[in-house]
Design an enzyme around this catalytic site. Structure first.
Site, PDB file in Angstrom:
ATOM      1  N   GLY A   1      36.316  43.600 -39.572  1.00  0.00           N
ATOM      2  CA  GLY A   1      36.016  44.629 -38.580  1.00  0.00           C
ATOM      3  C   GLY A   1      36.652  45.944 -38.994  1.00  0.00           C
TER       4      GLY A   1
ATOM      5  N   GLN B   1      40.394  54.216 -37.617  1.00  0.00           N
ATOM      6  CA  GLN B   1      41.114  53.813 -38.839  1.00  0.00           C
ATOM      7  C   GLN B   1      40.706  54.650 -40.042  1.00  0.00           C
ATOM      8  OE1 GLN B   1      40.044  49.480 -38.095  1.00  0.00           O
ATOM      9  NE2 GLN B   1      41.987  49.240 -39.171  1.00  0.00           N
TER      10      GLN B   1
ATOM     11  N   HIS C   1      40.461  43.397 -30.738  1.00  0.00           N
ATOM     12  CA  HIS C   1      41.331  44.076 -31.720  1.00  0.00           C
ATOM     13  C   HIS C   1      40.781  45.480 -32.021  1.00  0.00           C
ATOM     14  CE1 HIS C   1      43.657  43.918 -35.735  1.00  0.00           C
ATOM     15  NE2 HIS C   1      42.815  44.911 -35.930  1.00  0.00           N
TER      16      HIS C   1
ATOM     17  N   HIS D   1      42.120  49.454 -31.093  1.00  0.00           N
ATOM     18  CA  HIS D   1      42.239  50.615 -31.995  1.00  0.00           C
ATOM     19  C   HIS D   1      41.690  51.878 -31.328  1.00  0.00           C
ATOM     20  CE1 HIS D   1      43.788  49.118 -35.790  1.00  0.00           C
ATOM     21  NE2 HIS D   1      42.859  48.191 -35.921  1.00  0.00           N
TER      22      HIS D   1
HETATM   23  O1  GNR Z   1      39.967  42.041 -41.336  1.00  0.00           O
HETATM   24  C1  GNR Z   1      40.513  41.807 -40.266  1.00  0.00           C
HETATM   25  N1  GNR Z   1      40.835  40.528 -39.970  1.00  0.00           N
HETATM   26  C2  GNR Z   1      41.257  40.117 -38.709  1.00  0.00           C
HETATM   27  C3  GNR Z   1      41.765  38.830 -38.592  1.00  0.00           C
HETATM   28  C4  GNR Z   1      42.184  38.357 -37.375  1.00  0.00           C
HETATM   29  C5  GNR Z   1      42.096  39.157 -36.265  1.00  0.00           C
HETATM   30  C6  GNR Z   1      41.591  40.445 -36.362  1.00  0.00           C
HETATM   31  C7  GNR Z   1      41.168  40.922 -37.578  1.00  0.00           C
HETATM   32  S1  GNR Z   1      40.512  42.512 -37.685  1.00  0.00           S
HETATM   33  C8  GNR Z   1      40.848  42.919 -39.359  1.00  0.00           C
HETATM   34  C9  GNR Z   1      40.176  44.221 -39.732  1.00  0.00           C
HETATM   35  C10 GNR Z   1      40.820  45.350 -38.963  1.00  0.00           C
HETATM   36  O2  GNR Z   1      41.930  45.752 -39.144  1.00  0.00           O
HETATM   37  N2  GNR Z   1      40.117  45.859 -37.993  1.00  0.00           N
HETATM   38  O3  GNR Z   1      40.651  46.819 -37.224  1.00  0.00           O
HETATM   39 NI    NI Z   2      42.767  46.517 -37.268  1.00  0.00          NI
END
Ligand code: GNR
Ligand code: NI
Length: 167
Positions: free
Chosen positions: A46, A51, A133, A137
């Site tokens: 994601g 970011q 998540h 952000h």
């Molecule tokens: O790549 C990502 N792996 C992940 C693993 C467990 C829970 C959330 C994530 S999101 C992260 C990519 C990221 O930082 N997205 O903001």
């Molecule tokens: Ni993240």
């Protein structure tokens, strides 16, 4: 297409509140393409626009095994949630750190797609975690905010040290 620069914790620009997208135009679609390329290249599951230094409410996600199911959420809102789950999380803005975080087990998200049309999606498990998540952000939050102060300060020191070595 382009690979964008990903901000690293504790960069204060990760603390900005992303503003809603008012019109899903060509500029927004070009940003989404670049965000997807940046996420696949990292690689991550994601990425939130904040970011890559763009404080707008846009996220891209792909949790598919073969990395072929891009999901785009513009102005996303969690309208329902239920249950709890604890999952080990990581973040492209906090490289090399993985810690368990508690979140909702299931969510219902309302958002706009890349054509500006509203849709709803139910998510559970890893997808639910990833959407929450990414929405964090957009609100200036990073997963380390859920950890103890001791862990937060260790993580900050470790990343600041890496930053110095990279200069
Ligand atoms: O790549 C990502 N792996 C992940 C693993 C467990 C829970 C959330 C994530 S999101 C992260 C990519 C990221 O930082 N997205 O903001
Ligand atoms: Ni993240």
């Amino acid at each position: 297409m382009a690979i964008l620069n990903i901000l690293r914790y504790p960069d204060p620009r990760l603390r900005r509140i992303a503003q809603p997208v008012t019109e899903v135009d060509g500029g927004v679609r070009a940003l989404i393409e670049n965000m997807a390329e940046t996420m696949y290249n990292a690689p991550g599951i994601g990425l939130a626009a904040i970011q890559v230094e763009v404080p707008r409410r846009i996220i891209v996600i792909d949790v598919a095994e073969h990395r072929d199911e891009l999901q785009v959420f513009i102005n996303p809102r969690i309208v329902e949630h239920g249950g709890i789950q604890i999952m080990e999380e990581g973040c492209l803005s906090v490289p090399g750190i993985f810690e368990p975080v508690e979140r909702a087990r299931r969510i219902l998200v309302r958002a706009l797609d890349q054509d500006g049309r509203e849709f709803e999606r139910e998510a559970e498990g890893l997808l639910a975690v990833c959407i929450a998540h990414e929405i964090d952000h957009l609100d200036g939050k990073v997963f380390v905010d859920y950890l103890s102060r001791l862990k937060q300060s260790r993580i900050r020191k470790k990343l600041e040290k890496q930053e110095k070595l990279a200069m």
